[in-house]
Design a protein around this motif. Sequence first.
Motif, PDB file in Angstrom:
ATOM      1  N   ARG A  51     -83.263  35.199  39.459  1.00  0.00           N
ATOM      2  CA  ARG A  51     -83.468  34.062  40.230  1.00  0.00           C
ATOM      3  C   ARG A  51     -82.237  32.972  40.024  1.00  0.00           C
ATOM      4  O   ARG A  51     -81.971  32.572  38.773  1.00  0.00           O
ATOM      5  CB  ARG A  51     -84.719  33.250  40.360  1.00  0.00           C
ATOM      6  CG  ARG A  51     -85.790  34.165  40.980  1.00  0.00           C
ATOM      7  CD  ARG A  51     -87.436  33.560  40.667  1.00  0.00           C
ATOM      8  NE  ARG A  51     -87.280  32.367  40.961  1.00  0.00           N
ATOM      9  CZ  ARG A  51     -88.469  31.714  40.708  1.00  0.00           C
ATOM     10  NH1 ARG A  51     -89.224  32.127  40.001  1.00  0.00           N
ATOM     11  NH2 ARG A  51     -88.454  30.480  41.116  1.00  0.00           N
ATOM     12  N   PRO A  52     -81.435  32.617  41.007  1.00  0.00           N
ATOM     13  CA  PRO A  52     -80.500  31.490  40.772  1.00  0.00           C
ATOM     14  C   PRO A  52     -81.008  30.069  40.459  1.00  0.00           C
ATOM     15  O   PRO A  52     -82.028  29.630  40.502  1.00  0.00           O
ATOM     16  CB  PRO A  52     -79.976  31.350  42.318  1.00  0.00           C
ATOM     17  CG  PRO A  52     -81.108  31.547  43.242  1.00  0.00           C
ATOM     18  CD  PRO A  52     -81.912  32.535  42.546  1.00  0.00           C
ATOM     19  N   VAL A  53     -80.086  29.452  39.815  1.00  0.00           N
ATOM     20  CA  VAL A  53     -79.938  28.118  39.598  1.00  0.00           C
ATOM     21  C   VAL A  53     -79.332  27.382  40.715  1.00  0.00           C
ATOM     22  O   VAL A  53     -78.108  27.729  40.788  1.00  0.00           O
ATOM     23  CB  VAL A  53     -79.482  27.742  38.192  1.00  0.00           C
ATOM     24  CG1 VAL A  53     -79.328  26.099  38.026  1.00  0.00           C
ATOM     25  CG2 VAL A  53     -80.394  28.351  36.984  1.00  0.00           C
ATOM     26  N   LEU A  54     -79.988  26.625  41.604  1.00  0.00           N
ATOM     27  CA  LEU A  54     -79.252  25.867  42.514  1.00  0.00           C
ATOM     28  C   LEU A  54     -78.893  24.329  42.355  1.00  0.00           C
ATOM     29  O   LEU A  54     -79.480  23.662  41.367  1.00  0.00           O
ATOM     30  CB  LEU A  54     -80.440  25.557  43.778  1.00  0.00           C
ATOM     31  CG  LEU A  54     -79.932  24.823  44.877  1.00  0.00           C
ATOM     32  CD1 LEU A  54     -78.632  25.317  45.821  1.00  0.00           C
ATOM     33  CD2 LEU A  54     -81.141  24.443  45.760  1.00  0.00           C
ATOM     34  N   ILE A  55     -77.627  24.619  42.505  1.00  0.00           N
ATOM     35  CA  ILE A  55     -76.973  22.924  42.138  1.00  0.00           C
ATOM     36  C   ILE A  55     -76.578  22.381  43.339  1.00  0.00           C
ATOM     37  O   ILE A  55     -75.750  22.978  44.056  1.00  0.00           O
ATOM     38  CB  ILE A  55     -75.730  23.357  41.058  1.00  0.00           C
ATOM     39  CG1 ILE A  55     -76.028  23.991  39.793  1.00  0.00           C
ATOM     40  CG2 ILE A  55     -75.128  21.816  40.728  1.00  0.00           C
ATOM     41  CD1 ILE A  55     -75.052  24.135  38.997  1.00  0.00           C
ATOM     42  N   THR A  56     -76.979  21.354  43.790  1.00  0.00           N
ATOM     43  CA  THR A  56     -76.462  20.483  44.914  1.00  0.00           C
ATOM     44  C   THR A  56     -75.513  19.406  44.574  1.00  0.00           C
ATOM     45  O   THR A  56     -75.243  19.384  43.498  1.00  0.00           O
ATOM     46  CB  THR A  56     -77.844  19.567  45.442  1.00  0.00           C
ATOM     47  OG1 THR A  56     -78.099  18.566  44.391  1.00  0.00           O
ATOM     48  CG2 THR A  56     -79.220  20.427  45.559  1.00  0.00           C
ATOM     49  N   GLY A  57     -74.855  19.186  45.382  1.00  0.00           N
ATOM     50  CA  GLY A  57     -73.566  18.379  45.320  1.00  0.00           C
ATOM     51  C   GLY A  57     -72.520  19.100  44.584  1.00  0.00           C
ATOM     52  O   GLY A  57     -71.893  18.621  43.809  1.00  0.00           O
ATOM     53  N   ALA A  58     -72.276  20.476  44.778  1.00  0.00           N
ATOM     54  CA  ALA A  58     -71.442  21.209  44.175  1.00  0.00           C
ATOM     55  C   ALA A  58     -70.191  20.890  44.437  1.00  0.00           C
ATOM     56  O   ALA A  58     -69.143  21.279  43.669  1.00  0.00           O
ATOM     57  CB  ALA A  58     -71.643  22.737  44.718  1.00  0.00           C
ATOM     58  N   SER A  59     -69.673  20.082  45.404  1.00  0.00           N
ATOM     59  CA  SER A  59     -68.177  19.691  45.710  1.00  0.00           C
ATOM     60  C   SER A  59     -67.952  18.321  45.140  1.00  0.00           C
ATOM     61  O   SER A  59     -66.571  18.151  44.848  1.00  0.00           O
ATOM     62  CB  SER A  59     -67.950  19.617  47.245  1.00  0.00           C
ATOM     63  OG  SER A  59     -68.677  18.659  47.916  1.00  0.00           O
ATOM     64  N   GLY A  60     -68.967  17.842  44.510  1.00  0.00           N
ATOM     65  CA  GLY A  60     -68.462  16.394  43.711  1.00  0.00           C
ATOM     66  C   GLY A  60     -68.077  16.764  42.413  1.00  0.00           C
ATOM     67  O   GLY A  60     -68.339  17.866  41.960  1.00  0.00           O
ATOM     68  N   GLN A  61     -67.979  15.915  41.509  1.00  0.00           N
ATOM     69  CA  GLN A  61     -67.441  15.956  40.143  1.00  0.00           C
ATOM     70  C   GLN A  61     -68.337  16.505  39.369  1.00  0.00           C
ATOM     71  O   GLN A  61     -68.220  17.391  38.553  1.00  0.00           O
ATOM     72  CB  GLN A  61     -66.966  14.605  39.508  1.00  0.00           C
ATOM     73  CG  GLN A  61     -66.328  14.890  38.352  1.00  0.00           C
ATOM     74  CD  GLN A  61     -65.884  13.383  38.063  1.00  0.00           C
ATOM     75  OE1 GLN A  61     -65.917  12.122  38.542  1.00  0.00           O
ATOM     76  NE2 GLN A  61     -65.138  13.247  36.699  1.00  0.00           N
ATOM     77  N   VAL A  62     -69.602  15.913  39.397  1.00  0.00           N
ATOM     78  CA  VAL A  62     -70.684  16.373  38.459  1.00  0.00           C
ATOM     79  C   VAL A  62     -71.056  17.877  38.782  1.00  0.00           C
ATOM     80  O   VAL A  62     -71.172  18.907  37.931  1.00  0.00           O
ATOM     81  CB  VAL A  62     -71.789  15.441  38.509  1.00  0.00           C
ATOM     82  CG1 VAL A  62     -72.949  16.254  37.690  1.00  0.00           C
ATOM     83  CG2 VAL A  62     -71.482  14.239  37.699  1.00  0.00           C
TER      84      VAL A  62
END
Length: 99
Positions: A4-15
Amino acid sequence: MPNRPVLITGASGQVGWELLRHAPAGVNAVGLSRQDLDITDAAVVRRTVASLRPALVVNAAAYTAVDKAESEPDLAAAVNRDGAAHLAAACAAADIPLM
């Protein structure tokens, strides 16, 4: 069980970008930008979390333009307060940890 994936929001931001870039080998990290996932929309957040069924959600989405936040307080609150709450509710409903 599939990886299962780890979802990362804000992927186009620096963090978010750095979290994706440094994801350990073997981790199926899925990054979604603001264009991919509008966290201010509770229904969209619920559908996305239900569809992806991630093992973990990492919220790196944020309104960080401090100077603009003073002139756009509603938008800043929609992202930083309401968006985080939408993610928390969707994750709680699906028993998925949120960081």
